[in-house]
Design an enzyme around this catalytic site. Structure first.
Site, PDB file in Angstrom:
ATOM      1  CG  ASP A  45      49.805 -73.598  34.068  1.00 48.52           C
ATOM      2  OD1 ASP A  45      50.858 -73.377  33.454  1.00 48.52           O
ATOM      3  OD2 ASP A  45      49.179 -74.670  33.971  1.00 48.52           O
ATOM      4  CG  ASN A 115      43.335 -70.733  31.261  1.00 50.54           C
ATOM      5  OD1 ASN A 115      43.989 -70.783  30.225  1.00 50.54           O
ATOM      6  ND2 ASN A 115      43.790 -71.209  32.405  1.00 50.54           N
ATOM      7  CG  ASP A 145      26.573 -76.706  41.694  1.00 48.43           C
ATOM      8  OD1 ASP A 145      25.406 -76.501  42.081  1.00 48.43           O
ATOM      9  OD2 ASP A 145      27.326 -77.533  42.240  1.00 48.43           O
ATOM     10  CB  ALA A 153      45.075 -71.662  25.802  1.00 44.62           C
ATOM     11  CB  THR A 156      44.018 -78.955  29.924  1.00 45.35           C
ATOM     12  OG1 THR A 156      44.871 -77.827  29.988  1.00 45.35           O
ATOM     13  CG2 THR A 156      44.089 -79.584  28.552  1.00 45.35           C
ATOM     14  CE1 TYR A 158      35.293 -75.462  37.670  1.00 46.91           C
ATOM     15  CE2 TYR A 158      35.013 -73.125  37.233  1.00 46.91           C
ATOM     16  CZ  TYR A 158      34.589 -74.295  37.850  1.00 46.91           C
ATOM     17  OH  TYR A 158      33.478 -74.283  38.643  1.00 46.91           O
ATOM     18  CG  ASN A 159      36.421 -77.178  29.374  1.00 40.94           C
ATOM     19  OD1 ASN A 159      35.216 -77.054  29.213  1.00 40.94           O
ATOM     20  ND2 ASN A 159      37.153 -77.999  28.626  1.00 40.94           N
ATOM     21  CE1 TYR A 160      39.955 -84.160  30.670  1.00 41.12           C
ATOM     22  CE2 TYR A 160      41.954 -83.802  31.939  1.00 41.12           C
ATOM     23  CZ  TYR A 160      41.137 -84.634  31.193  1.00 41.12           C
ATOM     24  OH  TYR A 160      41.501 -85.932  30.978  1.00 41.12           O
ATOM     25  CB  ALA A 180      27.428 -79.727  39.475  1.00 35.63           C
TER      26      ALA A 180
END
Length: 255
Positions: A45, A115, A145, A153, A156, A158-160, A180
């Protein structure tokens, strides 16, 4: 329908991808991107994101084959029948985010992210952020944090991992997610219209420095970042039938 014959193969620097490049170019030939009908990216990816950024000006579809570890944006690797797979592939259109970052010295940096755009604390203390949407302050102070804005797109990625919501690829929605969060307690972020402009200001920047990244590419320590979807830029990604982003995003939520 006959598949494309002018294929530009691009590979990451891993041994598996470079070996695949040698075998595929021996079988199908090699074409420069500016003369190609389609680009085939060999890697994971991360390399797909690199390829989309690097070939943005060609307006060519990009078909990825997984020679890496994740491969959410990639198809399975098979060497035979590539022309038929390319002819049958389904195209997804995604728009990147444009970030405009202001540094403490007043200089401005602009970049694109497919992303997500993320802001992360750059020191030992938690960040303090003020969040506005279309010029209206929505969260006066977020102690955390960091925070990020993700496209469907990228929802799924870093967001997930930060417990953000997965977004259907055609939803015209952006995910605003805290990393966090400490205060407000358990703030789970927000879903925003794709047309929205998100402004994140860093409070107490000298004491609590914050850096920003677009698709993991750093823009340095910042005092403010404006983020919006860039509708004028389209990335065309090809998937094997039944394995497009819509199916993958749906499947991911039921694992």
């Amino acid at each position: 329908m006959a598949g494309p014959t002018r294929i530009a193969f691009l590979a990451s620097e891993t041994a598996s991808a470079e070996g695949a490049l040698d075998r595929l170019t021996a079988q199908y030939g090699q074409c420069a991107p500016e003369q190609a009908e389609v680009i085939v990216a060999l890697g994971g990816d991360g390399f797909m994101l690199q390829t989309l950024h690097a070939t943005q000006g060609f307006d060519l579809p990009v078909y990825g084959m997984n020679c890496g570890t994740i491969g959410f944006l990639m198809n399975e690797y098979h060497e035979d029948g590539l022309a038929d797979r390319l002819a049958a592939a389904e195209e997804e259109i995604i728009n990147p985010l444009r970030l405009k970052a202001t540094r403490p010295d007043g200089t401005v940096v602009e970049a694109l992210a497919i992303n997500e755009v993320s802001l992360l604390r750059a020191g030992p203390q938690a960040a303090k952020l003020r969040i506005s949407v279309d010029g209206k302050v929505r969260l006066e102070e977020l102690v955390c944090d960091g925070a990020l804005v993700a496209t469907p797109a990228g929802s799924t990625a870093y967001n997930y991992s930060a417990h953000g919501q997965i977004l259907p690829i055609g939803s015209d929605v952006l995910a605003l997610t805290a990393v966090a969060p400490f205060r407000p307690r358990r703030w789970r972020g927000a879903l925003l219209p794709k047309r929205a402009t998100v402004t994140i200001e860093v409070l107490e920047p000298a004491k609590r420095p914050v850096m920003t990244e677009g698709d993991s590419r750093g823009a340095g320590v910042v005092s403010k970042v404006e983020i919006r979807s860039e509708a004028t830029i389209r990335h065309r990604i090809l998937f094997d039938p039944g394995h497009g982003l819509e199916e993958r995003l749906c499947r991911e939520q039921f694992l």
